[in-house]
Write a protein that holds these residues in place. Structure first.
Motif, PDB file in Angstrom:
ATOM      1  N   PRO A  28       0.902  -1.277  -0.031  1.00  0.00           N
ATOM      2  CA  PRO A  28      -0.146  -0.036   0.067  1.00  0.00           C
ATOM      3  C   PRO A  28       0.888   1.244   0.128  1.00  0.00           C
ATOM      4  O   PRO A  28       0.425   2.348  -0.425  1.00  0.00           O
ATOM      5  CB  PRO A  28      -0.847  -0.119   1.293  1.00  0.00           C
ATOM      6  N   ASP A  29       2.134   1.332   0.573  1.00  0.00           N
ATOM      7  CA  ASP A  29       2.938   2.521   0.616  1.00  0.00           C
ATOM      8  C   ASP A  29       3.582   2.661  -0.616  1.00  0.00           C
ATOM      9  O   ASP A  29       3.939   3.917  -0.972  1.00  0.00           O
ATOM     10  CB  ASP A  29       3.840   2.132   1.803  1.00  0.00           C
ATOM     11  N   HIS A  30       4.096   1.529  -1.180  1.00  0.00           N
ATOM     12  CA  HIS A  30       4.847   1.783  -2.824  1.00  0.00           C
ATOM     13  C   HIS A  30       3.982   0.696  -3.537  1.00  0.00           C
ATOM     14  O   HIS A  30       4.656  -0.368  -3.998  1.00  0.00           O
ATOM     15  CB  HIS A  30       6.224   1.527  -2.545  1.00  0.00           C
ATOM     16  N   PRO A  31       2.911   0.836  -4.039  1.00  0.00           N
ATOM     17  CA  PRO A  31       2.374   0.012  -4.905  1.00  0.00           C
ATOM     18  C   PRO A  31       2.952  -0.355  -6.037  1.00  0.00           C
ATOM     19  O   PRO A  31       2.851  -1.403  -6.636  1.00  0.00           O
ATOM     20  CB  PRO A  31       0.856   0.633  -5.308  1.00  0.00           C
ATOM     21  N   GLY A  32       3.653   0.847  -6.831  1.00  0.00           N
ATOM     22  CA  GLY A  32       4.200   0.522  -8.175  1.00  0.00           C
ATOM     23  C   GLY A  32       3.397   0.388  -9.246  1.00  0.00           C
ATOM     24  O   GLY A  32       1.971   0.663  -9.061  1.00  0.00           O
ATOM     25  N   ARG A  33       3.894  -0.202 -10.414  1.00  0.00           N
ATOM     26  CA  ARG A  33       2.922  -0.304 -11.606  1.00  0.00           C
ATOM     27  C   ARG A  33       1.812  -1.329 -11.320  1.00  0.00           C
ATOM     28  O   ARG A  33       2.351  -2.336 -10.534  1.00  0.00           O
ATOM     29  CB  ARG A  33       3.527  -0.664 -12.599  1.00  0.00           C
ATOM     30  N   ARG A  34       0.692  -1.347 -12.086  1.00  0.00           N
ATOM     31  CA  ARG A  34      -0.082  -2.601 -11.453  1.00  0.00           C
ATOM     32  C   ARG A  34       0.655  -3.890 -12.230  1.00  0.00           C
ATOM     33  O   ARG A  34       0.903  -3.701 -13.467  1.00  0.00           O
ATOM     34  CB  ARG A  34      -1.766  -2.421 -12.209  1.00  0.00           C
ATOM     35  N   ARG A  35       0.401  -4.795 -11.658  1.00  0.00           N
ATOM     36  CA  ARG A  35       0.923  -6.299 -11.941  1.00  0.00           C
ATOM     37  C   ARG A  35       0.100  -6.702 -13.324  1.00  0.00           C
ATOM     38  O   ARG A  35      -1.246  -6.541 -13.225  1.00  0.00           O
ATOM     39  CB  ARG A  35       0.764  -6.950 -10.923  1.00  0.00           C
ATOM     40  N   LEU A  36       0.778  -6.918 -14.147  1.00  0.00           N
ATOM     41  CA  LEU A  36       0.070  -7.524 -15.360  1.00  0.00           C
ATOM     42  C   LEU A  36      -0.807  -8.896 -15.137  1.00  0.00           C
ATOM     43  O   LEU A  36      -0.193  -9.566 -14.280  1.00  0.00           O
ATOM     44  CB  LEU A  36       0.988  -7.797 -16.599  1.00  0.00           C
ATOM     45  N   ASP A  37      -1.912  -9.014 -15.661  1.00  0.00           N
ATOM     46  CA  ASP A  37      -2.869  -9.910 -15.444  1.00  0.00           C
ATOM     47  C   ASP A  37      -1.955 -11.558 -15.672  1.00  0.00           C
ATOM     48  O   ASP A  37      -1.347 -11.635 -16.726  1.00  0.00           O
ATOM     49  CB  ASP A  37      -4.144 -10.177 -16.218  1.00  0.00           C
ATOM     50  N   PRO A  59       6.354 -10.782 -29.439  1.00  0.00           N
ATOM     51  CA  PRO A  59       5.553  -9.586 -29.913  1.00  0.00           C
ATOM     52  C   PRO A  59       4.851  -9.011 -28.863  1.00  0.00           C
ATOM     53  O   PRO A  59       3.955  -9.295 -28.185  1.00  0.00           O
ATOM     54  CB  PRO A  59       4.518 -10.100 -31.113  1.00  0.00           C
ATOM     55  N   GLN A  60       4.979  -7.554 -28.864  1.00  0.00           N
ATOM     56  CA  GLN A  60       4.575  -6.725 -27.622  1.00  0.00           C
ATOM     57  C   GLN A  60       3.015  -6.463 -27.932  1.00  0.00           C
ATOM     58  O   GLN A  60       2.381  -6.364 -27.147  1.00  0.00           O
ATOM     59  CB  GLN A  60       5.282  -5.452 -27.440  1.00  0.00           C
ATOM     60  N   GLU A  61       2.591  -6.387 -29.204  1.00  0.00           N
ATOM     61  CA  GLU A  61       1.438  -6.047 -29.638  1.00  0.00           C
ATOM     62  C   GLU A  61       0.361  -7.100 -29.268  1.00  0.00           C
ATOM     63  O   GLU A  61      -0.814  -7.038 -29.157  1.00  0.00           O
ATOM     64  CB  GLU A  61       1.360  -5.765 -31.301  1.00  0.00           C
ATOM     65  N   LEU A  62       0.722  -8.225 -28.961  1.00  0.00           N
ATOM     66  CA  LEU A  62      -0.247  -9.439 -28.652  1.00  0.00           C
ATOM     67  C   LEU A  62      -0.641  -9.072 -27.017  1.00  0.00           C
ATOM     68  O   LEU A  62      -1.756  -9.808 -26.609  1.00  0.00           O
ATOM     69  CB  LEU A  62       0.434 -10.793 -28.772  1.00  0.00           C
ATOM     70  N   GLY A  63      -0.088  -8.134 -26.336  1.00  0.00           N
ATOM     71  CA  GLY A  63      -0.576  -7.891 -25.099  1.00  0.00           C
ATOM     72  C   GLY A  63      -0.040  -9.100 -23.834  1.00  0.00           C
ATOM     73  O   GLY A  63      -0.731  -8.957 -22.798  1.00  0.00           O
ATOM     74  N   PHE A  64       1.021  -9.669 -24.247  1.00  0.00           N
ATOM     75  CA  PHE A  64       1.354 -10.760 -23.265  1.00  0.00           C
ATOM     76  C   PHE A  64       2.299 -10.150 -22.079  1.00  0.00           C
ATOM     77  O   PHE A  64       2.669 -10.909 -21.293  1.00  0.00           O
ATOM     78  CB  PHE A  64       2.080 -11.893 -23.917  1.00  0.00           C
ATOM     79  N   GLY A  65       2.900  -8.806 -22.517  1.00  0.00           N
ATOM     80  CA  GLY A  65       3.800  -8.232 -21.488  1.00  0.00           C
ATOM     81  C   GLY A  65       5.565  -8.643 -22.027  1.00  0.00           C
ATOM     82  O   GLY A  65       5.429  -9.280 -23.228  1.00  0.00           O
ATOM     83  N   SER A  66       6.302  -8.098 -21.624  1.00  0.00           N
ATOM     84  CA  SER A  66       7.490  -8.330 -21.917  1.00  0.00           C
ATOM     85  C   SER A  66       8.040  -9.949 -21.872  1.00  0.00           C
ATOM     86  O   SER A  66       7.642 -10.554 -20.999  1.00  0.00           O
ATOM     87  CB  SER A  66       8.607  -7.449 -21.316  1.00  0.00           C
ATOM     88  N   GLY A  67       9.035 -10.149 -22.663  1.00  0.00           N
ATOM     89  CA  GLY A  67       9.837 -11.548 -22.435  1.00  0.00           C
ATOM     90  C   GLY A  67      10.414 -11.639 -21.139  1.00  0.00           C
ATOM     91  O   GLY A  67      10.133 -12.733 -20.432  1.00  0.00           O
ATOM     92  N   MET A  68      10.920 -10.898 -20.359  1.00  0.00           N
ATOM     93  CA  MET A  68      11.399 -10.717 -18.881  1.00  0.00           C
ATOM     94  C   MET A  68      10.239 -10.970 -17.844  1.00  0.00           C
ATOM     95  O   MET A  68      10.511 -11.768 -17.112  1.00  0.00           O
ATOM     96  CB  MET A  68      12.192  -9.323 -18.808  1.00  0.00           C
ATOM     97  N   THR A  69       9.115 -10.460 -18.398  1.00  0.00           N
ATOM     98  CA  THR A  69       8.145 -10.418 -17.118  1.00  0.00           C
ATOM     99  C   THR A  69       7.642 -11.962 -17.195  1.00  0.00           C
ATOM    100  O   THR A  69       7.337 -12.646 -16.353  1.00  0.00           O
ATOM    101  CB  THR A  69       6.745  -9.739 -17.722  1.00  0.00           C
ATOM    102  N   CYS A  70       7.399 -12.487 -18.480  1.00  0.00           N
ATOM    103  CA  CYS A  70       7.065 -14.025 -18.935  1.00  0.00           C
ATOM    104  C   CYS A  70       8.128 -15.019 -18.126  1.00  0.00           C
ATOM    105  O   CYS A  70       7.937 -15.906 -17.397  1.00  0.00           O
ATOM    106  CB  CYS A  70       6.841 -14.302 -20.280  1.00  0.00           C
TER     107      CYS A  70
END
Length: 271
Positions: A28-37, A59-70
């Motif tokens: 709650p104090d440092h929420p940062g960016r919303r976590r991808l689904d 491909p970023q346009e597919l909405g999967f997030g970055s490769g590092m996130t995956c």
């Protein structure tokens, strides 16, 4: 009606996976960016698994997030044991429908090239000593994968015989005790060693292993072909045909996830 993409997750599969994923609370104090689904990220992981593309080119346009996130989610979910628990659930469903044959099982090994080296790689005896890894697989009598593991390409197949048998999960789904041992185990000449035959017998399993020096035509292929089909199913996922990951736990996570998808296909076929 458009045919769904192979990396799309249907509602039935997601209903099995979602409760197994570790919950991450936002500070709650440092929420940062919303976590991808999580569902979107998992579809990105499946896109990499099915197409064989390297994660940095996702491909970023597919909405999967970055490769590092995956990559990070796959690492965290594998460490949390998500895929192992999902395999147990799916195996229990198959046993409840009387679709598992524990009267016999077959074991074999397949070699894959490891282009970036790393742990659990070694000079391959079948690929001019290039770095490689091995996939070790046990299937039941119907060809359903029971367990799979990863080792270096220079490891002797027979050394993984007992560890792989011990790794078979206890499968529920029916009244009585869970099953986790087949009655007979079929293997080729690569597993021919009397010491390991005795170890298999101590587990309550009858080893049926071809002997070196004997002519071909032993008849074991009548039962062993199911494990070859099992490898065909695993390597149908293009990302598993070559080991791209330096880290062995990431490649093993892809291997376990592919096993889950094969089991889920068999569960869906019952409907």
């Amino acid at each position: 009606m458009a045919r769904p993409k192979p990396w799309e997750i249907d509602d039935e599969l997601w209903a099995l996976i979602e409760p197994l994923l570790p919950k991450v609370e936002r500070r709650p104090d440092h929420p940062g960016r919303r976590r991808l689904d999580d569902r979107k990220v998992l579809q990105g992981i499946l896109f990499v698994l099915h197409t064989g593309i390297q994660r940095e080119f996702l491909p970023q346009e597919l909405g999967f997030g970055s490769g590092m996130t995956c990559w990070r989610r796959l690492r965290d979910w594998n460490q949390a044991g998500v895929w192992q628990r999902l395999q147990e659930i799916l195996l229990a469903k198959l046993r409840g429908a009387d679709q598992l044959d524990f009267s016999r099982a077959a074991i074999d090994t397949s070699h894959v090239r490891a282009l970036r080296g790393g742990p659990k790689t070694g000079p391959s005896p079948v690929d001019r000593a290039r770095p490689g890894s091995k996939h070790h697989l046990i299937c039941d009598g119907r060809g359903t994968p029971l367990t799979v593991s990863l080792t270096g390409g220079n490891r002797n197949d027979v050394t993984q015989l007992v560890p792989l048998l011990r790794a078979i999960p206890a499968v529920c789904g029916r009244r009585g005790r869970p099953r986790h041992r087949p009655r007979r185990l079929y293997a080729d000449r690569g597993y021919d060693h009397d010491r390991y035959r005795r170890k298999v017998r101590t587990l309550g399993i009858t080893p049926v292993i071809a002997r070196r020096g004997q002519p071909h035509g032993s008849g074991l292929g009548v039962h062993r072909w199911v494990v070859e089909r099992g490898f065909a199913g695993l390597h149908g996922f293009r990302h598993l045909r070559i080991r791209w990951e330096h880290r062995d736990d990431i490649h093993d996570a892809f291997l376990q996830l592919a096993t889950c998808l094969i089991l889920y296909r068999r569960v869906r076929a019952l409907c």
